[in-house]
Design a protein around this motif. Structure first.
Motif, PDB file in Angstrom:
ATOM      1  N   LEU B  90       2.038  -1.188  -0.286  1.00  0.00           N
ATOM      2  CA  LEU B  90       1.989  -2.274  -1.269  1.00  0.00           C
ATOM      3  C   LEU B  90       2.065  -1.653  -2.650  1.00  0.00           C
ATOM      4  N   PRO B  91       2.983  -2.097  -3.504  1.00  0.00           N
ATOM      5  CA  PRO B  91       3.201  -1.437  -4.794  1.00  0.00           C
ATOM      6  C   PRO B  91       2.000  -1.523  -5.735  1.00  0.00           C
ATOM      7  N   PHE B  92       1.177  -2.570  -5.566  1.00  0.00           N
ATOM      8  CA  PHE B  92       0.063  -2.755  -6.510  1.00  0.00           C
ATOM      9  C   PHE B  92      -1.100  -1.828  -6.206  1.00  0.00           C
ATOM     10  N   VAL B  93      -1.181  -1.393  -4.951  1.00  0.00           N
ATOM     11  CA  VAL B  93      -2.355  -0.659  -4.509  1.00  0.00           C
ATOM     12  C   VAL B  93      -2.026   0.826  -4.524  1.00  0.00           C
ATOM     13  N   ALA B  94      -2.881   1.613  -5.156  1.00  0.00           N
ATOM     14  CA  ALA B  94      -2.660   3.056  -5.216  1.00  0.00           C
ATOM     15  C   ALA B  94      -2.831   3.655  -3.820  1.00  0.00           C
ATOM     16  N   SER B  95      -2.274   4.857  -3.635  1.00  0.00           N
ATOM     17  CA  SER B  95      -2.310   5.483  -2.311  1.00  0.00           C
ATOM     18  C   SER B  95      -3.755   5.673  -1.870  1.00  0.00           C
ATOM     19  N   SER B  96      -4.048   5.172  -0.714  1.00  0.00           N
ATOM     20  CA  SER B  96      -5.433   5.148  -0.242  1.00  0.00           C
ATOM     21  C   SER B  96      -5.532   5.933   1.054  1.00  0.00           C
ATOM     22  N   SER B  97      -6.625   5.787   1.753  1.00  0.00           N
ATOM     23  CA  SER B  97      -6.827   6.522   3.004  1.00  0.00           C
ATOM     24  C   SER B  97      -5.863   6.000   4.075  1.00  0.00           C
ATOM     25  N   PRO B  98      -5.557   6.844   5.081  1.00  0.00           N
ATOM     26  CA  PRO B  98      -4.619   6.405   6.129  1.00  0.00           C
ATOM     27  C   PRO B  98      -5.099   5.168   6.866  1.00  0.00           C
ATOM     28  N   ARG B  99      -6.429   4.964   6.878  1.00  0.00           N
ATOM     29  CA  ARG B  99      -6.950   3.844   7.639  1.00  0.00           C
ATOM     30  C   ARG B  99      -6.623   2.515   6.944  1.00  0.00           C
ATOM     31  N   THR B 100      -6.948   2.465   5.638  1.00  0.00           N
ATOM     32  CA  THR B 100      -6.670   1.222   4.915  1.00  0.00           C
ATOM     33  C   THR B 100      -5.173   1.018   4.706  1.00  0.00           C
ATOM     34  N   ARG B 101      -4.423   2.142   4.745  1.00  0.00           N
ATOM     35  CA  ARG B 101      -2.973   2.015   4.549  1.00  0.00           C
ATOM     36  C   ARG B 101      -2.350   1.088   5.594  1.00  0.00           C
ATOM     37  N   GLU B 102      -2.907   1.123   6.814  1.00  0.00           N
ATOM     38  CA  GLU B 102      -2.377   0.263   7.868  1.00  0.00           C
ATOM     39  C   GLU B 102      -2.531  -1.213   7.489  1.00  0.00           C
ATOM     40  N   TYR B 103      -3.709  -1.537   6.938  1.00  0.00           N
ATOM     41  CA  TYR B 103      -3.921  -2.934   6.530  1.00  0.00           C
ATOM     42  C   TYR B 103      -2.912  -3.336   5.463  1.00  0.00           C
ATOM     43  N   TRP B 104      -2.701  -2.433   4.500  1.00  0.00           N
ATOM     44  CA  TRP B 104      -1.764  -2.770   3.418  1.00  0.00           C
ATOM     45  C   TRP B 104      -0.355  -2.943   3.960  1.00  0.00           C
ATOM     46  N   LYS B 105      -0.023  -2.130   4.965  1.00  0.00           N
ATOM     47  CA  LYS B 105       1.313  -2.270   5.567  1.00  0.00           C
ATOM     48  C   LYS B 105       1.483  -3.648   6.189  1.00  0.00           C
ATOM     49  N   ILE B 106       0.441  -4.098   6.877  1.00  0.00           N
ATOM     50  CA  ILE B 106       0.527  -5.420   7.507  1.00  0.00           C
ATOM     51  C   ILE B 106       0.678  -6.497   6.443  1.00  0.00           C
ATOM     52  N   LEU B 107      -0.089  -6.342   5.349  1.00  0.00           N
ATOM     53  CA  LEU B 107       0.040  -7.309   4.248  1.00  0.00           C
ATOM     54  C   LEU B 107       1.447  -7.259   3.673  1.00  0.00           C
ATOM     55  N   ALA B 108       1.983  -6.024   3.553  1.00  0.00           N
ATOM     56  CA  ALA B 108       3.308  -5.880   2.955  1.00  0.00           C
ATOM     57  C   ALA B 108       4.372  -6.576   3.789  1.00  0.00           C
ATOM     58  N   LEU B 109       4.155  -6.666   5.103  1.00  0.00           N
ATOM     59  CA  LEU B 109       5.115  -7.362   5.970  1.00  0.00           C
ATOM     60  C   LEU B 109       5.221  -8.837   5.595  1.00  0.00           C
ATOM     61  N   LEU B 110       4.137  -9.380   5.021  1.00  0.00           N
ATOM     62  CA  LEU B 110       4.187 -10.770   4.577  1.00  0.00           C
ATOM     63  C   LEU B 110       4.581 -10.870   3.107  1.00  0.00           C
ATOM     64  N   TYR B 111       4.282  -9.792   2.351  1.00  0.00           N
ATOM     65  CA  TYR B 111       4.558  -9.835   0.909  1.00  0.00           C
ATOM     66  C   TYR B 111       6.065  -9.807   0.625  1.00  0.00           C
ATOM     67  N   TYR B 112       6.790  -8.917   1.326  1.00  0.00           N
ATOM     68  CA  TYR B 112       8.196  -8.759   0.984  1.00  0.00           C
ATOM     69  C   TYR B 112       9.036 -10.014   1.206  1.00  0.00           C
ATOM     70  N   PRO B 113       8.848 -10.748   2.338  1.00  0.00           N
ATOM     71  CA  PRO B 113       9.612 -11.995   2.465  1.00  0.00           C
ATOM     72  C   PRO B 113       9.337 -12.951   1.307  1.00  0.00           C
ATOM     73  N   ALA B 114       8.059 -13.037   0.901  1.00  0.00           N
ATOM     74  CA  ALA B 114       7.731 -13.930  -0.214  1.00  0.00           C
ATOM     75  C   ALA B 114       8.359 -13.427  -1.512  1.00  0.00           C
ATOM     76  N   PHE B 115       8.391 -12.113  -1.677  1.00  0.00           N
ATOM     77  CA  PHE B 115       8.915 -11.515  -2.911  1.00  0.00           C
ATOM     78  C   PHE B 115      10.407 -11.833  -3.083  1.00  0.00           C
ATOM     79  N   TYR B 116      11.165 -11.790  -1.982  1.00  0.00           N
ATOM     80  CA  TYR B 116      12.607 -12.046  -2.079  1.00  0.00           C
ATOM     81  C   TYR B 116      12.965 -13.517  -1.846  1.00  0.00           C
TER      82      TYR B 116
END
Lengths: 636, 636
Positions: B90-116
């Motif tokens: 997620l572009p807004f969130v700074a690089s975090s631990s590998p664990r939370t990164r997974e959550y952000w990836k899942i969020l990003a799967l919903l963010y990008y369709p909305a973004f475009y």
């Protein structure tokens, strides 16, 4: 547990001596039987007048003794199986260099069928002397083989009991033979008159005709069955139960018999090739090797870096691991064997259904496209090799299944069962634990789509459901596109797994093509099966055979009136000729015979019409024969 | 050849800044457009009167701009592909631990369709302001993305140019968009009046009707084609050529587009993940490692045990081996990509043929068993995920093919090509040489059986071939049984190979089931495809759509006479409603309208009858609607 050395053992009757005696005896038996049967003017026209060999078995007839033929094929195939790993393939030739051994093996592939030939020919000669010689031969083989195994029950090859176990089917089949021949001999004395008049297989063909012409009932009611009874029917389709008025062709019986023996031999080899070595390794496991394994991280250890003296617990763990491997191996082998057997049983049922459909003329139900049922070169070659292909495919299918199931079982036990038992090596659980948001997302996405589809996007204003809220549907489709790609990856993996599993499990079934609709014929197994069915349905149609039998069983004087005075052929000759034609050609002599009696002619015509009505596949032959001018003009 | 270190590079416009600016702008655009279009009383009844969101795209219409929609889906999918390996999902969130990164990836799967989302919505609003905003948005995205890549063309991740290459499809699609929107804007000025009156997609539906109603010629002549022309036709079936009067549905265009992008991204990842490391290893290969390889027997050496100083020739051999590996890898990758593309092209042709058959009502030709075409929950879910599944399957299919072809290519080059070049490692040739009697025996056995079948066991007395010499046939079958088992083993291996290859090559095709006849529905891909076809054929039948268009294009006063005074719905509302019904329901308002003119009514009825004749699949709907009493009684 360390195996004792097995002493070299020479049986009282050596293999070379056994074959050196039995092979000439077999040859003599064959010649004597051939002359004896020849003198009774049997099979005079065979092979254009050359001295006729006795047929080992007529694969296209239902007559005879399928059990006996199957037993001889079992002996033959088991001998070939034993031969593959043998150091002395040909009994007459002493153990030679590995290079020449290959040549001897190839020769042995031709020697063994010839060696066991008289065991079959004695039964097909249909002569009392043949049965008597068959008794002697089978007893001779049986006694020698059992004696050899009693002398030397153990052998150093592969596993001490391997030789005994691999000879098991041979001895079993020989025992069957040495009971069967005496029964035949005794029966030939008691049923003397009956057997002489009866044409081979006539009772079966009459039964088939009766079953065909009987009124059918309650065939429709099964369509309205409930789910439970349909499940029962599905399970029952895996168990072959004989049907009234239908007998499986000989080739199918043979193919299933040899396939079962092949599965036994391969499973035996797999078992004795893996289990004893692993047991020896397990018994000989020392603490030194355990230390090595602990250092490589294969075995978990509480006392890391400890002295080899404390390694008792770790040694037990290693032994437990090896024991688990053995259990997995045996379980997967048992599962593979059971699956292969059930598939073979099931394919027997499918064969019957397909053959019945072809007899009915329902070619489209079987092949899904129009085909002519006549024999062709390709079809004949496929027919010849059908039983061999079934056997080979059963072997290969078992191997493939064993590999797949063993890998799965090992994966399951070492990733799930052992970690749950011991609490170590929890890799899979850790991965699953780390990925739970991912799985949750996928499950939620699928669930949400299903709920939305059910409650929001579908309405039922009239008879059938209609789409509604199209705009929302498109928005949801667009937004969930990336997540659905991940769902698709899982579906793709499932697609891969299910197609691989399906193909592995059904590999031994020739009646199932492993390729999809439209390209099925590129599967060599299915192609062979289709051609086999064509030959079988066109050459041994029971209704055609029943007509032959009726013709041959007409009363003596009436029959003689219909034959020309120059025709000196005996019943057997006429049978051989009549069997080689089909359809109306069969009816032509009958017409001549029946001209004397009007009512008989009418009855025959009605029978013909009724039979053709129930067997439309015969119609094609009939028309072809009628439209060909030479067929009508030059009849003998 | 040692790679220089790539300096860390921060683009002038950081990713976070880009998204932080663009996301609110997109949201604002969406709200403004929604209000603007709402004020023109468009889509009033959507979502039960709640403030309507703009639809991103109507998947069931042929209207609009498939190229534009495909471009946005390409951007979206490429972004998701890049995201999978990204450390900052997620572009807004700074690089975090590998664990939370997974959550952000899942969020990003919903963010990008909305973004475009707005990039699509601007086109579907069909408003001049929408086109203008679309221009600005696409230009903005395009300039920022290109600027970022010009600033930082290289990145240290995986391979120096990987980031640039993986962003290629995004930039390409954005360039397409930034040309498409201006064209739309300009066209909206020039074709102002025409566009306002025209109903979406009407020209296509009219073309389809014309093509359907036109006389068909020369459809029979192709059946009598020669072998050469049939081969040409077969090859041509792999190349998709557009047909007059038929347009591929939008979902299919999207699925193929995203599948092609998926193949590109996976192939790129495979290439940069393997080739540069191997090249580095090849460049850094030293004589010390060569000595090790020689000692392990991997590389042949003439000067065995020599000093490392003489190893020049062996070093060259090792480099040659590594170079061969690279060549094999690239060749198999190119082959996999070409095969996947040709399969995708081919499946596009199959989709068209299947859809045309379903439009004709030929359900049996497509599904091989009777099915109702109406929508259901399962069908709808499958329809929603169809494009995603196609994309995922293309990825997986490419991976499977790459593995198989790479293994085959390495095997071929190291067992055949390199031994022939160097004369060493001739294992395969030695095995073949040792086994030649075996192969000769198998070939001879097959040959002998074919020759015997042709010359001895078949005769052609009448129209069709007949069996002869049955006794000899049975003897040959019995004697060749053991050899045929070996032939069967080879046939079984061929069965395994061909089914595995076929399934691997056709894995990406959803229109081909990997399972055999009868169990096809267990293949998740084929099941999805069948349900997709059902929805597509039932919901966007071009003839039904053509009727809708005809209704909506009736002249103004006549149309008003048919509508009740209380019905204040505008054309768009009527379109939305009319599109949601099928068959005769469409004709009911038309009947009311046409009562005024007898001749018009007759013409409409004739048209209906003729169309139903050519589209029997519509008939089912019509009858259902007629037989349902509520449909006739409560029409608005």
């Amino acid at each position: 547990m360390v195996p004792s050395v097995i002493p070299a053992c020479d049986p009282t009757i050596a293999y070379g001596l056994y074959h050196a005696c039995m092979a000439p005896v077999s040859l003599a038996v064959l010649i004597v039987l051939s002359l004896l049967v020849k003198r009774k003017s049997l099979h005079r026209s065979c092979w254009n007048g050359a001295p006729g060999l006795l047929s080992p078995v007529d694969f296209l007839e239902v007559e005879g003794h399928p059990g006996l033929v199957a037993a001889v094929f079992g002996i033959l195939f088991s001998s070939v199986c034993v031969l593959v790993l043998d150091t002395d393939p040909l009994p007459f030739v002493a153990s030679s260099s590995p290079r020449t051994r290959e040549y001897w093996k190839i020769l042995a592939l031709l020697y063994y069928p010839a060696f066991y030939y008289p065991l079959l020919a004695c039964a097909t000669s249909r002569h009392r002397a043949g049965y008597f010689v068959g008794c002697l031969l089978s007893w001779g083989h049986c006694v020698v083989q059992i004696w050899q195994k009693v002398d030397c029950p153990q052998s150093p090859k592969i596993y001490r009991h391997y030789s005994l176990l691999s000879y098991g089917p041979i001895i079993l089949c020989l025992i069957i033979l040495s009971f069967w021949y005496p029964v035949l001999l005794v029966r030939s004395f008691t049923q003397e008159n009956l057997a002489a008049r009866e044409v081979a297989g006539s009772s079966y063909y009459k039964k088939y005709l009766k079953a065909i012409l009987a009124k059918r009932t309650c065939s429709r009611s099964s369509r309205q069955a409930s789910l439970l009874s349909r499940a029962q029917m599905y399970l029952r389709s895996y168990i072959y139960t004989p049907q009234e008025g239908f007998q499986v062709p000989l080739k199918l019986v043979l193919s299933v018999t040899t396939a079962v023996i092949a599965v036994y031999q391969v499973a035996l080899l797999l078992l004795v090739g893996f289990l004893p070595p692993v047991q020896i390794v397990r018994a000989g496991m020392t603490k030194e090797i355990t230390v090595l394994l602990v250092q490589f991280g294969v075995v978990p250890s509480k006392s890391q870096g400890g002295a080899p003296g404390d390694m008792t617990q770790e040694l037990d763990t290693v032994r437990h691991y090896l024991w688990s491997l053995e259990v997995c191996y045996v379980c997967s082998l048992v599962l593979s064997c059971l699956l292969t057997f059930s598939m073979l049983m099931r394919s027997l049922g499918t064969h019957r259904a397909n053959l019945r459909a072809l007899y009915r003329g329902a070619v489209l139900d079987v092949f899904c496209r129009a085909r002519t049922l006549g024999p062709s070169q390709q079809a004949l070659v496929c027919w010849m090799s059908f039983a061999s292909f079934q056997t080979a495919f059963a072997c290969l299918g078992l191997l493939i299944q064993q590999v797949i199931f063993f890998v799965c079982a090992v994966g399951f036990s070492f990733l799930v069962v052992i970690p749950l038992q011991s609490g170590a090596h929890m890799h899979l659980f850790k991965i699953l634990e780390n990925m739970w948001p991912f799985w949750l997302m996928l499950v939620l996405a699928v669930l949400v789509q299903n709920l939305l589809a059910h409650f929001c996007f579908l309405e039922q204003p009239y008879l059938q459901k209609e789409l509604t809220n199209r705009r929302a549907l498109c928005i949801v489709t667009y937004l969930l596109f990336p997540i659905n790609v991940l769902v698709g990856v899982l579906a793709g993996i499932w697609r891969m797994v299910i197609s691989a599993l399906y193909n592995a499990v059904h590999f031994c079934q020739l009646d199932v093509s492993l390729l999809t609709r439209g390209v099925e014929a590129f599967d060599p197994g299915y192609r062979t099966y289709c051609h086999y069915l064509k030959i079988e349905a066109s050459q041994s149609h029971p209704v055609m055979k029943a007509f032959c039998v009726l013709l041959l069983q007409l009363p003596g004087p009436e029959r003689q009136a219909g034959l020309k005075p120059t025709d000196v052929r005996t019943r057997e000759g006429a049978e051989a000729e009549v069997s080689s034609f089909a359809g109306i050609q069969l009816m032509q002599p009958a017409k001549g015979l029946l001209k004397t009696s009007k009512s008989k002619q009418m009855r025959a015509r009605w029978g013909l019409a009724y039979t053709l009505l129930h067997n439309p596949s015969l119609l094609a032959c009939r028309k072809a024969a009628l439209s060909d001018p030479t067929a009508n003009g030059t009849q003998p």
